[in-house]
Scaffold this active site. Structure first.
Site, PDB file in Angstrom:
ATOM      1  N   LYS A 102     -10.926 -14.603  57.295  1.00  0.00           N
ATOM      2  CA  LYS A 102     -11.226 -14.385  58.714  1.00  0.00           C
ATOM      3  C   LYS A 102     -12.306 -13.317  58.826  1.00  0.00           C
ATOM      4  O   LYS A 102     -12.170 -12.219  58.287  1.00  0.00           O
ATOM      5  CB  LYS A 102      -9.955 -13.938  59.443  1.00  0.00           C
ATOM      6  CG  LYS A 102     -10.100 -13.819  60.943  1.00  0.00           C
ATOM      7  CD  LYS A 102      -8.759 -13.444  61.576  1.00  0.00           C
ATOM      8  CE  LYS A 102      -8.882 -13.326  63.088  1.00  0.00           C
ATOM      9  NZ  LYS A 102      -7.604 -12.928  63.694  1.00  0.00           N
ATOM     10  N   HIS A 104     -13.533 -12.081  61.765  1.00  0.00           N
ATOM     11  CA  HIS A 104     -13.517 -11.370  63.038  1.00  0.00           C
ATOM     12  C   HIS A 104     -12.137 -10.764  63.232  1.00  0.00           C
ATOM     13  O   HIS A 104     -11.232 -10.988  62.436  1.00  0.00           O
ATOM     14  CB  HIS A 104     -13.857 -12.323  64.198  1.00  0.00           C
ATOM     15  CG  HIS A 104     -12.885 -13.463  64.337  1.00  0.00           C
ATOM     16  ND1 HIS A 104     -12.951 -14.585  63.544  1.00  0.00           N
ATOM     17  CD2 HIS A 104     -11.814 -13.642  65.152  1.00  0.00           C
ATOM     18  CE1 HIS A 104     -11.966 -15.415  63.877  1.00  0.00           C
ATOM     19  NE2 HIS A 104     -11.257 -14.863  64.851  1.00  0.00           N
TER      20      HIS A 104
END
Length: 218
Positions: A102, A104
Site C-alpha cells: 500500500k 498511501h
C-alpha cells in the site's frame, strides 16, 4: 482425551479430515484428505484458535508477534492471539501481509504490528504441502525488519516426502531456512487415533499404514 485427540475428532466432525480414496495435487492416491476450507463458522474458528494456542504454549515457543500469511493465515493468527490471551494469559501482537504494498495512508507491507529489528515472530498457517507460504512470507518479513523466526505452527504435519525429495515439506524448510515447524498433530497421531477408537475409520487403517510406508518420513 488429549488435546491432540480432541483436535483430530474436531477435524473429522467438521468434515475437514475425510477418509476414502482421493487423488492429491501431487497425483498420489491417498486414503485421506484434509480440506481446511471447511472451517467457516465463528464457533469453528474459536475452537481452532484454542488448539493453535495450546500447541504454542505446550512447546513453549517464545515470541512477541504472530504473523498470518495472507489469506488463510489471517484468521488463524487472529483467533490464536485471542486464545493465547484468554486461555493462557499470553498477550502477543499480530500482523499479516498485504498481497500488494500500500503506497498511501499508513502504507507498508504489513497490517497490524509494525515489525522491528530483533523481534521474534511465530508464523501461523493451516497445513504445509510444499513450503510455498513460508517461502513467500520470509522475504516480506526480512524486507520489513530483521526479525527472528521463532517457529511456524501448522495444524497437520502430513509426514510425507516431496515428489523430488526424500524429505517432507517440514524437513525441507528446516534444512533450507532453519525454521522449526510445529504441528498440532501429525499423520502418525491420526493413525493412532483410529487405532485407539478416538475416531471412526478402522476400515482405512491398512491403507493409511501402507500409504505411510510408501511415502512417509519419520
Amino acid at each position: 482425551m488429549t488435546y491432540k485427540e480432541q483436535f483430530i475428532k474436531f477435524m473429522v466432525e467438521n468434515g475437514v479430515l475425510k477418509f476414502g480414496e482421493f487423488t492429491l495435487k501431487s497425483g498420489r492416491k491417498a486414503p485421506y484428505f484434509i480440506n481446511t476450507g471447511n472451517y467457516k463458522s465463528g464457533a469453528q474458528l474459536a475452537k481452532l484458535g484454542e488448539y493453535y494456542a495450546h500447541c504454542i504454549a505446550e512447546n513453549n515457543i517464545k515470541a512477541q508477534t504472530l504473523v498470518g500469511p495472507a489469506y488463510k493465515g489471517i484468521p488463524l493468527a487472529v483467533t490464536t492471539a485471542v486464545s493465547l490471551y484468554t486461555n493462557h494469559g499470553i498477550d502477543l501482537d499480530y500482523c499479516f501481509d498485504r498481497k500488494e504494498v500500500k503506497d498511501h495512508g499508513e502504507g507498508g507491507l504489513f497490517v497490524g504490528k509494525q515489525l522491528e529489528d530483533g523481534e521474534k515472530v511465530i508464523i501461523i498457517e493451516d497445513v504445509m504441502t510444499s513450503g510455498k507460504a513460508l517461502r513467500e512470507i520470509l522475504p516480506k518479513l526480512k524486507a520489513s525488519a530483521d526479525v527472528e523466526i521463532a517457529g511456524m505452527v501448522i495444524s497437520v504435519d502430513r509426514m510425507e516426502r516431496g515428489l523430488e525429495s526424500s524429505l517432507s515439506a517440514v524437513q525441507e524448510v528446516y534444512k533450507e531456512f532453519g525454521v522449526k515447524v510445529y504441528s498440532i498433530v501429525t499423520m502418525a497421531d491420526i493413525i493412532s487415533a483410529i487405532e485407539n477408537g478416538i475416531i471412526e475409520g478402522r476400515e482405512y487403517l491398512d491403507k493409511m499404514k501402507e500409504y505411510r510406508k510408501t511415502y512417509g518420513v519419520e
